[in-house]
Design a protein around this motif. Structure first.
Motif, PDB file in Angstrom:
ATOM      1  N   CYS A  95       6.402  76.403  12.803  1.00 41.11           N
ATOM      2  CA  CYS A  95       6.337  75.511  13.948  1.00 41.11           C
ATOM      3  C   CYS A  95       6.872  76.179  15.203  1.00 41.11           C
ATOM      4  CB  CYS A  95       7.113  74.231  13.662  1.00 41.11           C
ATOM      5  SG  CYS A  95       8.826  74.509  13.212  1.00 41.11           S
ATOM      6  N   LEU A  96       6.553  75.579  16.339  1.00 44.45           N
ATOM      7  CA  LEU A  96       7.110  75.972  17.622  1.00 44.45           C
ATOM      8  C   LEU A  96       8.231  75.013  17.965  1.00 44.45           C
ATOM      9  CD1 LEU A  96       3.919  76.749  19.700  1.00 44.45           C
ATOM     10  CD2 LEU A  96       5.684  78.363  19.027  1.00 44.45           C
ATOM     11  N   VAL A  97       9.314  75.548  18.527  1.00 44.69           N
ATOM     12  CA  VAL A  97      10.463  74.734  18.922  1.00 44.69           C
ATOM     13  C   VAL A  97      10.648  74.902  20.426  1.00 44.69           C
ATOM     14  CG1 VAL A  97      12.918  74.316  18.576  1.00 44.69           C
ATOM     15  CG2 VAL A  97      11.523  75.108  16.662  1.00 44.69           C
ATOM     16  N   HIS A  98      10.558  73.803  21.172  1.00 43.91           N
ATOM     17  CA  HIS A  98      10.708  73.803  22.625  1.00 43.91           C
ATOM     18  C   HIS A  98      12.032  73.116  22.959  1.00 43.91           C
ATOM     19  CE1 HIS A  98       6.451  74.874  22.899  1.00 43.91           C
ATOM     20  NE2 HIS A  98       6.254  73.959  21.963  1.00 43.91           N
ATOM     21  N   ASP A  99      12.981  73.865  23.549  1.00 51.47           N
ATOM     22  CA  ASP A  99      14.303  73.334  23.880  1.00 51.47           C
ATOM     23  C   ASP A  99      14.492  73.260  25.394  1.00 51.47           C
ATOM     24  OD1 ASP A  99      15.012  73.243  21.196  1.00 51.47           O
ATOM     25  OD2 ASP A  99      16.176  75.092  21.260  1.00 51.47           O
ATOM     26  N   VAL A 100      15.288  72.277  25.823  1.00 49.22           N
ATOM     27  CA  VAL A 100      15.784  72.207  27.190  1.00 49.22           C
ATOM     28  C   VAL A 100      17.303  72.284  27.080  1.00 49.22           C
ATOM     29  CG1 VAL A 100      15.941  70.838  29.299  1.00 49.22           C
ATOM     30  CG2 VAL A 100      13.823  70.827  27.973  1.00 49.22           C
ATOM     31  N   LEU A 101      17.895  73.295  27.730  1.00 50.44           N
ATOM     32  CA  LEU A 101      19.329  73.542  27.668  1.00 50.44           C
ATOM     33  C   LEU A 101      19.959  73.267  29.031  1.00 50.44           C
ATOM     34  CD1 LEU A 101      19.010  76.994  25.894  1.00 50.44           C
ATOM     35  CD2 LEU A 101      19.471  74.811  24.787  1.00 50.44           C
ATOM     36  N   VAL A 102      21.202  72.812  29.025  1.00 52.94           N
ATOM     37  CA  VAL A 102      21.968  72.588  30.253  1.00 52.94           C
ATOM     38  C   VAL A 102      23.346  73.214  30.068  1.00 52.94           C
ATOM     39  CG1 VAL A 102      20.744  70.488  30.936  1.00 52.94           C
ATOM     40  CG2 VAL A 102      22.729  70.314  29.451  1.00 52.94           C
ATOM     41  N   ARG A 103      24.006  73.508  31.164  1.00 58.99           N
ATOM     42  CA  ARG A 103      25.366  74.057  31.116  1.00 58.99           C
ATOM     43  C   ARG A 103      26.372  72.920  31.100  1.00 58.99           C
ATOM     44  NH1 ARG A 103      25.757  79.394  30.291  1.00 58.99           N
ATOM     45  NH2 ARG A 103      24.040  80.520  31.189  1.00 58.99           N
ATOM     46  N   GLY A 104      27.341  73.009  30.189  1.00 54.46           N
ATOM     47  CA  GLY A 104      28.428  72.050  30.121  1.00 54.46           C
ATOM     48  C   GLY A 104      29.465  72.360  31.180  1.00 54.46           C
ATOM     49  N   ALA A 105      30.519  71.563  31.242  1.00 51.97           N
ATOM     50  CA  ALA A 105      31.571  71.716  32.244  1.00 51.97           C
ATOM     51  C   ALA A 105      32.240  73.090  32.167  1.00 51.97           C
ATOM     52  CB  ALA A 105      32.613  70.610  32.067  1.00 51.97           C
ATOM     53  N   ASP A 106      32.340  73.648  30.963  1.00 49.79           N
ATOM     54  CA  ASP A 106      32.991  74.958  30.805  1.00 49.79           C
ATOM     55  C   ASP A 106      31.995  76.125  30.821  1.00 49.79           C
ATOM     56  OD1 ASP A 106      31.748  74.482  28.416  1.00 49.79           O
ATOM     57  OD2 ASP A 106      33.514  74.820  27.161  1.00 49.79           O
ATOM     58  N   GLY A 107      30.726  75.846  31.178  1.00 49.10           N
ATOM     59  CA  GLY A 107      29.712  76.893  31.245  1.00 49.10           C
ATOM     60  C   GLY A 107      28.945  77.106  29.958  1.00 49.10           C
ATOM     61  N   GLU A 108      29.364  76.427  28.907  1.00 50.80           N
ATOM     62  CA  GLU A 108      28.699  76.545  27.603  1.00 50.80           C
ATOM     63  C   GLU A 108      27.308  75.924  27.677  1.00 50.80           C
ATOM     64  OE1 GLU A 108      29.639  75.147  23.016  1.00 50.80           O
ATOM     65  OE2 GLU A 108      30.717  74.242  24.666  1.00 50.80           O
ATOM     66  N   LEU A 109      26.329  76.554  26.996  1.00 50.86           N
ATOM     67  CA  LEU A 109      24.983  75.981  26.929  1.00 50.86           C
ATOM     68  C   LEU A 109      24.950  74.840  25.913  1.00 50.86           C
ATOM     69  CD1 LEU A 109      22.616  79.080  27.063  1.00 50.86           C
ATOM     70  CD2 LEU A 109      22.891  77.311  28.788  1.00 50.86           C
ATOM     71  N   LEU A 110      24.381  73.707  26.336  1.00 52.52           N
ATOM     72  CA  LEU A 110      24.257  72.532  25.476  1.00 52.52           C
ATOM     73  C   LEU A 110      22.788  72.163  25.366  1.00 52.52           C
ATOM     74  CD1 LEU A 110      27.122  70.420  27.085  1.00 52.52           C
ATOM     75  CD2 LEU A 110      27.263  71.801  25.002  1.00 52.52           C
ATOM     76  N   LEU A 111      22.398  71.621  24.225  1.00 49.05           N
ATOM     77  CA  LEU A 111      21.020  71.202  23.998  1.00 49.05           C
ATOM     78  C   LEU A 111      20.802  69.811  24.581  1.00 49.05           C
ATOM     79  CD1 LEU A 111      18.300  71.813  22.574  1.00 49.05           C
ATOM     80  CD2 LEU A 111      19.226  70.648  20.578  1.00 49.05           C
ATOM     81  N   ARG A 112      19.874  69.703  25.559  1.00 44.64           N
ATOM     82  CA  ARG A 112      19.530  68.399  26.131  1.00 44.64           C
ATOM     83  C   ARG A 112      18.421  67.740  25.305  1.00 44.64           C
ATOM     84  NH1 ARG A 112      17.722  68.113  32.165  1.00 44.64           N
ATOM     85  NH2 ARG A 112      19.957  67.994  32.535  1.00 44.64           N
ATOM     86  N   SER A 113      17.402  68.525  24.949  1.00 53.78           N
ATOM     87  CA  SER A 113      16.313  67.955  24.147  1.00 53.78           C
ATOM     88  C   SER A 113      15.634  69.060  23.350  1.00 53.78           C
ATOM     89  CB  SER A 113      15.286  67.244  25.035  1.00 53.78           C
ATOM     90  OG  SER A 113      14.628  68.174  25.872  1.00 53.78           O
ATOM     91  N   ARG A 114      14.975  68.642  22.280  1.00 56.95           N
ATOM     92  CA  ARG A 114      14.232  69.566  21.418  1.00 56.95           C
ATOM     93  C   ARG A 114      12.946  68.869  20.996  1.00 56.95           C
ATOM     94  NH1 ARG A 114      17.309  72.777  17.042  1.00 56.95           N
ATOM     95  NH2 ARG A 114      17.379  74.192  18.794  1.00 56.95           N
ATOM     96  N   HIS A 115      11.830  69.608  21.085  1.00 61.67           N
ATOM     97  CA  HIS A 115      10.525  69.095  20.658  1.00 61.67           C
ATOM     98  C   HIS A 115       9.928  70.118  19.696  1.00 61.67           C
ATOM     99  CE1 HIS A 115       6.795  66.854  20.929  1.00 61.67           C
ATOM    100  NE2 HIS A 115       6.166  67.998  21.081  1.00 61.67           N
ATOM    101  N   VAL A 116       9.609  69.673  18.487  1.00 61.90           N
ATOM    102  CA  VAL A 116       9.072  70.569  17.459  1.00 61.90           C
ATOM    103  C   VAL A 116       7.610  70.215  17.216  1.00 61.90           C
ATOM    104  CG1 VAL A 116       9.288  71.306  15.052  1.00 61.90           C
ATOM    105  CG2 VAL A 116      11.343  70.731  16.359  1.00 61.90           C
ATOM    106  N   THR A 117       6.735  71.219  17.291  1.00 61.83           N
ATOM    107  CA  THR A 117       5.320  71.019  17.010  1.00 61.83           C
ATOM    108  C   THR A 117       4.905  71.936  15.874  1.00 61.83           C
ATOM    109  OG1 THR A 117       4.703  72.642  18.698  1.00 61.83           O
ATOM    110  CG2 THR A 117       4.723  70.336  19.364  1.00 61.83           C
ATOM    111  N   HIS A 118       4.253  71.375  14.872  1.00 61.26           N
ATOM    112  CA  HIS A 118       3.769  72.173  13.741  1.00 61.26           C
ATOM    113  C   HIS A 118       2.465  72.861  14.128  1.00 61.26           C
ATOM    114  CE1 HIS A 118       6.710  70.563  10.920  1.00 61.26           C
ATOM    115  NE2 HIS A 118       6.541  69.425  11.541  1.00 61.26           N
TER     116      HIS A 118
END
Length: 62
Positions: free
Chosen positions: A33-56
């Motif tokens: 499958c393909l995995v499409h992620d949207v990442l954002v930076r947290g308060a400390d600069g860490e990358l956090l996952l906002r959303s994930r869409h998986v398509t087979h």
């Protein structure tokens, strides 16, 4: 990784699942499958996952 609106980052990955069993010598290939992620930076600069869409990339039998 390309930046999207609002400072988020988009990332796409490909996943191939292998099934390994203790009593079987060769692994079995599972769905891929393909995995499409949207990442954002947290308060400390860490990358956090906002959303994930998986398509087979195959059709499951009915």
């Amino acid at each position: 990784m390309p930046q999207a609106s609002g400072g988020s980052i988009t990332a796409t990955g490909y996943c191939l699942v292998l099934t390994v069993r203790a009593d079987v010598k060769a692994p079995g290939f599972g769905p891929s499958c393909l995995v499409h992620d949207v990442l954002v930076r947290g308060a400390d600069g860490e990358l956090l996952l906002r959303s994930r869409h998986v398509t087979h990339d195959h059709v499951f039998p009915a």
